[in-house]
Write an enzyme that holds these catalytic residues in place. Structure first.
Site, PDB file in Angstrom:
ATOM      1  N   ASP A 303       0.876  -1.172   0.000  1.00 44.87           N
ATOM      2  CA  ASP A 303       0.000   0.000   0.000  1.00 44.87           C
ATOM      3  C   ASP A 303       0.916   1.226   0.000  1.00 44.87           C
ATOM      4  OD1 ASP A 303      -2.322   1.650   0.388  1.00 44.87           O
ATOM      5  OD2 ASP A 303      -1.773   1.764   2.508  1.00 44.87           O
ATOM      6  N   ASP A 498      -1.831  -0.858   5.930  1.00 43.45           N
ATOM      7  CA  ASP A 498      -2.091  -0.354   7.280  1.00 43.45           C
ATOM      8  C   ASP A 498      -3.523   0.119   7.508  1.00 43.45           C
ATOM      9  OD1 ASP A 498      -1.700   1.912   5.546  1.00 43.45           O
ATOM     10  OD2 ASP A 498      -1.537   3.146   7.344  1.00 43.45           O
ATOM     11  N   ASP A 502      -7.469  -1.892   3.568  1.00 41.10           N
ATOM     12  CA  ASP A 502      -6.512  -2.922   3.166  1.00 41.10           C
ATOM     13  C   ASP A 502      -6.890  -4.298   3.715  1.00 41.10           C
ATOM     14  OD1 ASP A 502      -4.878  -1.129   1.795  1.00 41.10           O
ATOM     15  OD2 ASP A 502      -3.792  -0.585   3.620  1.00 41.10           O
TER      16      ASP A 502
END
Length: 601
Positions: A303, A498, A502
């Site tokens: 990410d 995080d 996600d």
């Protein structure tokens, strides 16, 4: 008639052998029987007990005593090694103070941390550990975070920033406003993760335990056949001289060698040592199975915000349409974002506070995943988010709001574009190093998936050395990308993220890795590995720890099977005694334990 009986049971009248018999057999009989009842009839205790009784039957008293003596020495070393591994992890993590000093006006009251409620103010002196999670009320203070992150360098935390239980104040007395109860602190969560990790077995552990359950009775049967088959062979071939004691001795050697202690103990110890070694570096594996899984990873997907970037945004500019002031736009956006814990929302509300712009209280806020927020306040319907949000509701906006290479938050009210706020984020110091170290580990398929604009994602990828970067992705878009990668069976994927959005891809990937410092609770709960330091370079370190653990575990398996097989063949051929059998069992077990303990160093 009496002498053969006395020959087989001389310890009863032998003043030297009798004490050993009493000590090693008499006192251990209850222990053996208890162990046998608790597990199964065929286990290492059965093998050893049979071997010792058989040795005494043959008059090999010292060999019998040595078997039992060295076996229990080996058991003691195994117990100490396992206890040490558990103690190291427990002492590393269970650093929660037993008391907390609550400030009430000018009074100070010392209570149990479990009694302190969120919202209370606590005082922590220099050198003391913080008992609960909270927000720092001082302007700034220095904290030792090694218990949580494994980093020895003190960290400076500023006013209104988060302080976690387990940190040590290093420079002065501080006051902290508690935000979470005792049992929900970051440290309590870490302890729960590590304690649960012991219950999740690696495939090698599961296989060895199942193997031992079948292997031990098979070995016992083979030992019996080793005695019986030559007897029946002698009946058919009179020229073959069958000596019961010789073949019985060989069977005893076979039993001692066959004890699976080296495998049953050293393999779990190896995985537990790997979990402990990683924990000391701020990497929490939720089980030995994930230590194994991470060794097979050949694709890493990151990410962006909060993972490869600091996630600490700063407002760069506020642009409005004609007739709208910057203060009006800022108040509107900050009102919608004030309850969000997203780094962008926190940056906007902090900027509004600096500008002394008080946000209005929204009556209702609805989050639209991957787009932004819809807020209703004072009879006005406002939309705050990215360009997709305004496109979704058919609201026009100027091209400049979409073309910038910085993060942009757009705002519309009652169907009319109001303006946009531009923010900047920077890569983490070790982001480029993280990519380089993964490539050094022969992991070259590294990608970025982000909901941010493609221009921003591409710019970051170029800065840190990643060639595949995909922006403008909704949560479902990330899932689609991971599923596309999984369509190739050769791909073993680790996803590093995080945020709450996600969570689906963390669950879908082969190994989900969450950033534990800034990460959301949902991401941490879903992930298989948690990085407490929020450093992307720890991903490569996690792979290295996993590979070292895997290598040492298989060294132990190969060594145990190799030496045991060699001595088994020698024993079956009558070329090995109980002394060699003792080495093949206890000696190999000790070597395997020492090798497993090496991981902890």
């Amino acid at each position: 008639m009496i002498s053969p009986v006395l020959r087989h049971f001389p310890p009863l009248c032998n003043p030297v052998a009798f004490p050993f018999r009493y000590l090693c057999i008499g006192n251990q009989t209850k222990t053996y029987m208890k162990k046998i009842k608790l597990s199964s009839v065929f286990n290492e205790y059965t093998l050893m007990g049979t071997a010792v009784i058989g040795a005494f039957y043959l008059g090999e008293y010292w060999e019998g005593v040595t078997v039992i003596l060295f076996y229990f020495i080996g058991e003691w070393f195994q117990h100490k090694a396992v206890h040490r591994a558990r103690h190291n992890i427990q002492s590393l993590l269970d650093v929660r103070p037993e008391t907390a000093t609550v400030v009430q006006g000018d009074a100070r009251q010392t209570v149990s941390p479990a009694q302190v409620q969120p919202g209370s103010i606590i005082e922590v002196k220099a050198g003391e550990r913080v008992p609960l999670d909270g927000i720092l009320l001082e302007e700034a203070a220095s904290f030792n975070t090694s218990a949580l992150t494994g980093e020895s360098v003190p960290r400076t935390i500023r006013q209104q920033e988060e302080v976690l239980a387990g940190m040590i104040v290093t420079d002065k007395v501080v006051t902290i406003q508690v935000t979470k109860p005792f049992d929900q602190s970051a440290l309590a969560r870490i302890l729960a993760l590590v304690q649960d990790a012991a219950e999740r077995k690696a495939p090698a552990e599961v296989f060895i335990r199942r193997f031992a359950a079948v292997y031990t009775p098979v070995v016992t049967g083979l030992a019996a056949l080793m005695v019986l088959l030559p007897y029946f062979y002698g009946l058919m071939r009179p020229e073959f001289i069958y000596v019961f004691d010789d073949w019985f001795y060989r069977a005893l050697v076979f039993l001692v060698i066959s004890c699976p202690c080296a495998l049953v103990v050293s393999i779990p110890l190896g995985y537990f040592g790997g979990i402990g070694a990683a924990s000391r570096r701020g990497i929490l594996f939720k089980g030995g199975n994930y230590l194994d899984a991470i060794t097979k990873i050949n694709t890493v997907v990151f990410d962006k915000t909060g993972t490869l970037t600091k996630g600490v945004f700063e407002v760069q500019s506020v642009s409005t349409r004609q007739g709208v002031t910057s203060e009006e736009l800022l108040r509107l956006v900050a009102s919608a974002e004030r309850y969000s814990n997203h780094p962008i929302a926190q940056a906007i509300t902090a900027y509004a506070k600096q500008q002394q712009t008080a946000p209005d209280l929204p009556l209702k806020v609805t989050e639209i995943a991957g787009h932004g927020l819809k807020a209703v306040m004072d009879g006005m319907e406002a939309y705050v988010g990215n360009t997709r949000l305004l496109e979704k509701y058919g609201i026009g906006f100027p091209a400049e709001a979409a073309s910038t290479t910085e993060t942009t938050i757009l705002c519309a009210a009652n169907g009319t574009y109001m303006g946009h706020i531009t923010l900047a984020d920077t890569p983490k110091e070790d982001a480029a190093r993280a990519v380089g170290e993964l490539k050094d580990l022969n992991i070259h398929n590294i990608q970025i998936l982000s909901g941010d604009k493609q221009a921003i994602v591409s710019k970051l990828a170029q800065q840190i050395g990643i060639t595949q970067a995909y922006g403008d992705l909704l949560p479902q878009g990330k899932v689609d990308r991971i599923e596309l990668l999984k369509a190739n069976p050769e791909n073993r994927i680790a996803f590093v993220g995080d945020g709450i959005n996600d969570t689906p891809v963390l669950a879908l990937s082969d190994v989900g890795i969450a950033m534990g410092g800034l990460g959301s609770d949902a991401a941490i709960e879903t992930a298989d590995v948690v990085i407490q330091t929020d450093q992307p370079s720890k991903v490569a370190e996690a792979v290295r720890v996993g590979r070292l653990t895997h290598r040492i575990v298989w060294q132990n398996i190969s060594m145990a099977f190799g030496i045991k097989l060699l001595v088994l063949l020698l024993g079956a051929g009558g070329m090995a005694t109980l002394w060699e059998a003792i080495f093949a069992d206890v000696g190999v077990a000790l070597l395997a334990i020492c090798n497993a303990v090496r991981i902890q160093k």
